[in-house]
Design an enzyme around this catalytic site. Structure first.
Site, PDB file in Angstrom:
ATOM      1  N   TYR A 114      67.082  78.977  63.642  1.00 31.01           N
ATOM      2  CA  TYR A 114      65.874  78.295  64.119  1.00 31.01           C
ATOM      3  C   TYR A 114      64.682  78.889  63.383  1.00 31.01           C
ATOM      4  CZ  TYR A 114      62.092  76.939  67.388  1.00 31.01           C
ATOM      5  OH  TYR A 114      60.932  76.443  67.943  1.00 31.01           O
ATOM      6  N   ASP A 142      63.522  84.251  56.768  1.00 32.75           N
ATOM      7  CA  ASP A 142      62.723  84.103  57.983  1.00 32.75           C
ATOM      8  C   ASP A 142      62.946  85.366  58.826  1.00 32.75           C
ATOM      9  OD1 ASP A 142      62.687  81.732  60.789  1.00 32.75           O
ATOM     10  OD2 ASP A 142      61.706  83.656  60.454  1.00 32.75           O
ATOM     11  N   LYS A 196      55.967  87.695  65.582  1.00 31.05           N
ATOM     12  CA  LYS A 196      56.409  88.538  66.712  1.00 31.05           C
ATOM     13  C   LYS A 196      55.883  89.969  66.593  1.00 31.05           C
ATOM     14  CE  LYS A 196      60.433  85.558  67.508  1.00 31.05           C
ATOM     15  NZ  LYS A 196      60.343  84.995  68.852  1.00 31.05           N
TER      16      LYS A 196
HETATM   17  P1  KE4 Z   1      57.085  80.689  67.017  1.00 33.40           P
HETATM   18  O1  KE4 Z   1      56.507  79.378  66.477  1.00 33.40           O
HETATM   19  O2  KE4 Z   1      57.788  80.491  68.342  1.00 33.40           O
HETATM   20  O3  KE4 Z   1      56.088  81.831  67.044  1.00 33.40           O
HETATM   21  O4  KE4 Z   1      58.205  81.182  65.973  1.00 33.40           O
HETATM   22  C1  KE4 Z   1      59.258  80.317  65.638  1.00 33.40           C
HETATM   23  C2  KE4 Z   1      60.420  81.150  65.148  1.00 33.40           C
HETATM   24  C3  KE4 Z   1      60.665  81.212  63.795  1.00 33.40           C
HETATM   25  N1  KE4 Z   1      61.691  81.952  63.289  1.00 33.40           N
HETATM   26  C4  KE4 Z   1      62.501  82.665  64.119  1.00 33.40           C
HETATM   27  C5  KE4 Z   1      63.617  83.458  63.540  1.00 33.40           C
HETATM   28  C6  KE4 Z   1      62.287  82.634  65.520  1.00 33.40           C
HETATM   29  O5  KE4 Z   1      63.109  83.338  66.336  1.00 33.40           O
HETATM   30  C7  KE4 Z   1      61.231  81.871  66.052  1.00 33.40           C
HETATM   31  C8  KE4 Z   1      60.977  81.771  67.543  1.00 33.40           C
HETATM   32  N2  KE4 Z   1      61.945  82.384  68.381  1.00 33.40           N
HETATM   33  C9  KE4 Z   1      62.067  81.850  69.723  1.00 33.40           C
HETATM   34  C10 KE4 Z   1      63.165  82.618  70.458  1.00 33.40           C
HETATM   35  N3  KE4 Z   1      64.428  82.488  69.865  1.00 33.40           N
HETATM   36  C11 KE4 Z   1      60.782  81.882  70.464  1.00 33.40           C
HETATM   37  C12 KE4 Z   1      60.895  81.634  71.951  1.00 33.40           C
HETATM   38  C13 KE4 Z   1      60.454  80.254  72.322  1.00 33.40           C
HETATM   39  O6  KE4 Z   1      60.751  79.294  71.562  1.00 33.40           O
HETATM   40  O7  KE4 Z   1      59.837  80.143  73.390  1.00 33.40           O
END
Ligand code: KE4
Length: 429
Positions: free
Chosen positions: A144, A239, A267
């Site tokens: 993701y 990523d 993060k």
């Molecule tokens: P954000 O747009 O949520 O800040 O980041 C997206 C993203 C991109 N790449 C990786 C590897 C990620 O894990 C994420 C976001 N992770 C999720 C949890 N697996 C965020 C939690 C959520 O979607 O509420």
């Protein structure tokens, strides 16, 4: 099951916000039950709306590597706020942030700050397309990279065909430019490049997957991605939004000693604030506006409060932190393995450093095809039993849990003991 106060708050929230949450996974839908509404957090603990304390292993989905409300981070935020909350103008703080990130990630020669991991990945791929003049991108099943349209894509009919939308609202032509391959499958990636190498702008990968549960790369997988991209004039993108400063100060690229062309961060690197970044080789990043033809912008990009929090956090991530995280992660992994065996439940615990997942299946889990063999109903029962015992675990089989440097051995031992009971409870029902 959660407390009456959270149940009441959810009823109010659901009338105003889809599912009552501002991000889907928070709704606890894949584990059943109702979410706990959090009132506050400190160190390794969350406190629910009814005041109940939970040992937290979500850590805001990764950022809270030193625990919640770290005094130095809180102080940095409050003092920065006294100077104003946003200027929409360049600041020295953003130079210090760029210097710090480039110090930690030598593969990055130039970077741009944005406000979320989604933005970082979306922008990195647009820049890769602008740099190569190509349109196709390759991602891996189970990874993701945020919710940009062209990343909400699943594999088309065959491995070599382009993707189809994996969400309503994603136009088919947009999905078409995304090819999906199985994680850890070098041969599949080689076949895609053999067939379409001249069309591929970039390959984007979670260098340790967290978003199907924790799935480490096989030896040589990351190296193959970088090599194939180099051989075919495509851009390799790691990523590291989740793995950055999590599995090592310099992320998985430091741990695996592999250098991608571009990196996405968020993060932890954002100090747990709305701050992320993308960057890479100078010749690629020079394509970014205003010096290049690839447009990308953001009102709050490089926000001074967020950058102040990030700098306060990053300067405290010394080697000792990672020694502690490794020891606590290993302690928890062994405890879960022992507990599941005693309960006679098929559980495969996969871990890299302080990020780990108990998969409710035999394992090993090398790909999305393996991960979906997990007994998600049994995981849901286990999650509910853990919550009832005061341990707040990510509410999905397909997520990573995080131990922080604020957790103690006693915290982990208590969670391991609760997990043993929860394995038995999940097995029995
Ligand atoms: P954000 O747009 O949520 O800040 O980041 C997206 C993203 C991109 N790449 C990786 C590897 C990620 O894990 C994420 C976001 N992770 C999720 C949890 N697996 C965020 C939690 C959520 O979607 O509420």
């Amino acid at each position: 099951m959660s407390d009456p106060k959270s149940v009441e708050l959810l009823a109010r929230a659901e009338r105003l916000i889809p599912g009552g949450v501002n991000s889907p996974v928070r709704a606890f839908r894949s584990v059943g039950g109702k979410p706990v509404f959090v009132a506050r957090a400190e160190g390794a603990y969350l406190f629910g709306a009814d005041g109940k304390r939970y040992t937290d292993y979500v850590g805001s989905w990764g950022p809270m590597i030193l625990g919640h409300a770290h005094p130095a981070v809180v102080e940095a935020i409050t003092s920065a706020a006294r100077n104003g909350t946003s200027y929409g103008a360049p600041t020295e703080l953003e130079i210090r942030f760029a210097e710090k990130v480039i110090e930690l990630y030598p593969s990055i020669e130039m970077l741009r700050a944005v406000s979320s991991g989604t933005e970082a990945c979306m922008a990195a791929l647009r820049v890769a397309r602008g740099f190569t003049g190509r349109e196709a991108i390759v991602k891996f099943e189970g990874c993701y990279h945020g919710h940009a349209d062209f990343l909400l894509v699943k594999a088309g009919s065959g491995a070599l065909t382009f993707g189809v939308p994996d969400s309503a609202g994603v136009p088919a032509p947009t999905a078409k430019a995304t090819i999906t391959a199985p994680y850890n499958d070098v041969k599949a990636l080689e076949a895609i490049f053999a067939e379409r190498g001249s069309e591929i702008a970039a390959v984007i990968v979670e260098p340790v997957v967290g978003n199907m549960g924790v799935v480490p790369p096989d030896g040589g997988f990351l190296e193959a991605i970088v090599r194939l991209c180099k051989d075919h004039g495509a851009v390799s993108i790691f990523d590291e939004v989740m793995t950055g400063c999590r599995v090592a100060r310099g992320g998985m690229q430091e741990r695996a000693k592999v250098r991608p062309d571009m990196t996405c961060l968020g993060k932890i690197v954002g100090g747990g604030m709305p701050l992320a970044a993308y960057g890479g080789r100078r010749e690629i990043m020079q394509k970014v506006a205003p010096i290049g033809p690839v447009y990308q912008a953001g009102t709050l990009s490089g926000n001074p409060i967020a950058v102040s929090a990030a700098l306060a956090l990053l300067e405290r991530l010394d080697g000792g932190v990672y020694d502690k995280l490794e020891a606590l992660g290993a302690r928890m992994e062994q405890g879960f393995v022992d507990g599941a065996r005693k309960a006679n439940v098929a559980v495969c615990v996969q871990r890299v450093g302080s990020m780990l997942t108990p998969f409710f299946t035999k394992g090993p889990i090398r790909s999305f095809g393996d991960a979906v063999k997990s007994d998600t109903a049994r995981f849901g029962r286990w999650h509910t039993a853990m919550l009832a015992r005061g341990h707040y675990w990510p509410p999905s089989q397909y997520e990573a849990a995080f131990v922080s440097a604020a957790h103690t051995e006693a915290d982990v031992d208590a969670t391991v003991a609760a997990a043993a009971e929860a394995f038995a409870a999940a097995a029995a029902s």
